[in-house]
Scaffold this active site. Sequence first.
Site, PDB file in Angstrom:
ATOM      1  N   ASP A   7       0.863  -1.193   0.000  1.00 35.44           N
ATOM      2  CA  ASP A   7       0.000   0.000   0.000  1.00 35.44           C
ATOM      3  C   ASP A   7       0.891   1.232   0.000  1.00 35.44           C
ATOM      4  O   ASP A   7       2.083   1.153   0.318  1.00 35.44           O
ATOM      5  CB  ASP A   7      -0.902   0.015   1.246  1.00 35.44           C
ATOM      6  N   SER A   8       0.312   2.361  -0.343  1.00 29.02           N
ATOM      7  CA  SER A   8       1.070   3.609  -0.293  1.00 29.02           C
ATOM      8  C   SER A   8       1.457   3.964   1.148  1.00 29.02           C
ATOM      9  O   SER A   8       2.390   4.729   1.355  1.00 29.02           O
ATOM     10  CB  SER A   8       0.240   4.743  -0.899  1.00 29.02           C
ATOM     11  N   GLY A  40      -2.995   9.124  -4.006  1.00 31.51           N
ATOM     12  CA  GLY A  40      -4.334   9.480  -4.500  1.00 31.51           C
ATOM     13  C   GLY A  40      -4.435  10.782  -5.257  1.00 31.51           C
ATOM     14  O   GLY A  40      -5.453  11.062  -5.900  1.00 31.51           O
ATOM     15  N   CYS A  70      -3.653  -1.107  -2.111  1.00 29.13           N
ATOM     16  CA  CYS A  70      -3.916   0.303  -2.398  1.00 29.13           C
ATOM     17  C   CYS A  70      -4.839   0.413  -3.608  1.00 29.13           C
ATOM     18  O   CYS A  70      -4.511  -0.069  -4.698  1.00 29.13           O
ATOM     19  CB  CYS A  70      -2.581   0.991  -2.684  1.00 29.13           C
ATOM     20  N   ASN A  71      -5.984   1.061  -3.409  1.00 25.34           N
ATOM     21  CA  ASN A  71      -6.938   1.212  -4.512  1.00 25.34           C
ATOM     22  C   ASN A  71      -6.345   2.035  -5.638  1.00 25.34           C
ATOM     23  O   ASN A  71      -6.543   1.738  -6.817  1.00 25.34           O
ATOM     24  CB  ASN A  71      -8.220   1.890  -4.025  1.00 25.34           C
ATOM     25  N   GLU A 147      -6.084   9.761   8.793  1.00 25.64           N
ATOM     26  CA  GLU A 147      -4.672   9.773   9.230  1.00 25.64           C
ATOM     27  C   GLU A 147      -4.508  10.579  10.521  1.00 25.64           C
ATOM     28  O   GLU A 147      -3.656  10.279  11.346  1.00 25.64           O
ATOM     29  CB  GLU A 147      -3.775  10.364   8.134  1.00 25.64           C
ATOM     30  N   CYS A 185     -11.205   2.883  -1.146  1.00 30.86           N
ATOM     31  CA  CYS A 185      -9.957   3.450  -0.636  1.00 30.86           C
ATOM     32  C   CYS A 185      -9.623   2.728   0.663  1.00 30.86           C
ATOM     33  O   CYS A 185     -10.522   2.437   1.466  1.00 30.86           O
ATOM     34  CB  CYS A 185     -10.134   4.947  -0.383  1.00 30.86           C
ATOM     35  N   HIS A 187      -8.471   3.653   3.384  1.00 27.99           N
ATOM     36  CA  HIS A 187      -8.749   4.320   4.659  1.00 27.99           C
ATOM     37  C   HIS A 187     -10.230   4.277   5.053  1.00 27.99           C
ATOM     38  O   HIS A 187     -10.564   4.490   6.217  1.00 27.99           O
ATOM     39  CB  HIS A 187      -8.319   5.786   4.584  1.00 27.99           C
TER      40      HIS A 187
HETATM   41  N1  DGL Z   1      -3.970   3.825  -0.287  1.00 26.36           N
HETATM   42  C1  DGL Z   1      -4.687   4.836  -1.043  1.00 26.36           C
HETATM   43  C2  DGL Z   1      -5.895   4.206  -1.720  1.00 26.36           C
HETATM   44  O1  DGL Z   1      -6.412   3.176  -1.308  1.00 26.36           O
HETATM   45  C3  DGL Z   1      -5.125   6.000  -0.164  1.00 26.36           C
HETATM   46  C4  DGL Z   1      -3.961   6.812   0.386  1.00 26.36           C
HETATM   47  C5  DGL Z   1      -3.162   7.526  -0.704  1.00 26.36           C
HETATM   48  O2  DGL Z   1      -3.724   8.410  -1.394  1.00 26.36           O
HETATM   49  O3  DGL Z   1      -1.995   7.178  -0.859  1.00 26.36           O
HETATM   50  O4  DGL Z   1      -6.368   4.734  -2.694  1.00 26.36           O
END
Ligand code: DGL
Length: 271
Positions: A7-8, A40, A70-71, A147, A185, A187
């Site tokens: 993931d990011s 994102g 990560c989406n 966050e 997403c 989060h």
């Molecule tokens: N992990 C990102 C997602 O699921 C959200 C956080 C980001 O923008 O890096 O899209």
Amino acid sequence: MKIGVFDSGVGGLTVLRALLKHIPEADYLYLGDTARLPYGAKSRATVARYATSSARHLIAEGAEFLVIACNTASALALDAIREAVAVPVLGVVETGANAADASSTTRDVLVIATAATVESHAYTAACAERKLRAIEKACPLLVPLVEEGWIESPVTAEVLRIYMAELMEQARGAGLDADTLVLGCTHYPLLRAQIEKAVPAPLRVIDSAEATAEQVARMLGAGSRELGAGGQEPGASVRFFATDSVTKFRALGSRFLGRSIEDVRLVDLGG
Ligand code: DGL
């Protein structure tokens, strides 16, 4: 089986949490590209570059199967990741769309996600392949609110109320009779209860973390064994990697994973 989860940042820990519940017998490697997040709001080329270098790192550490939690990376860079590595790769856009397919009887669904994911229209395309109509909405304020830990805050409740009202208006305008809302997403599962309060009751909310873990378990032929929230079989090992402050990763990540995180290795993947 060594499963790499990427993931990011820490958001993908919601997917790892679900994986640990459904496949407690696997070994896990989790990489959060915290130095280069958020993905994102970035372009496809940049997300693809970051995501492929992260995926290669997990392969170098021994991952035999990759889950792109990560989406945004799944929406913008799945093909690039698949080209870059020689192991099976599963992205959360696909698993979210599969879950929407299973959930929707009206065949109309709503998706909330980051701006980059929405602009890619990856969810609309994945839904169309499953004969679902989809409306996507970017909710860029939600990642920073989560966050910051502002889960129960009235500010978050108000932001959600506005976003959801706009989404419903968009759906009405397009003539959709949606019965399913996909949390597109990493989060958003943390805000699930608040989101459910902000949408009309009949709308079923799909958490792609759960849907992903169930699909990985099916693909790997693993028995789906519910061990309870955050449950983990003794022996299941998790190694964590982050590209920025390990202290921050440990502190924030524990909230997403639902249990404390001990060892995190700092890795430098360049710019
Ligand atoms: N992990 C990102 C997602 O699921 C959200 C956080 C980001 O923008 O890096 O899209």
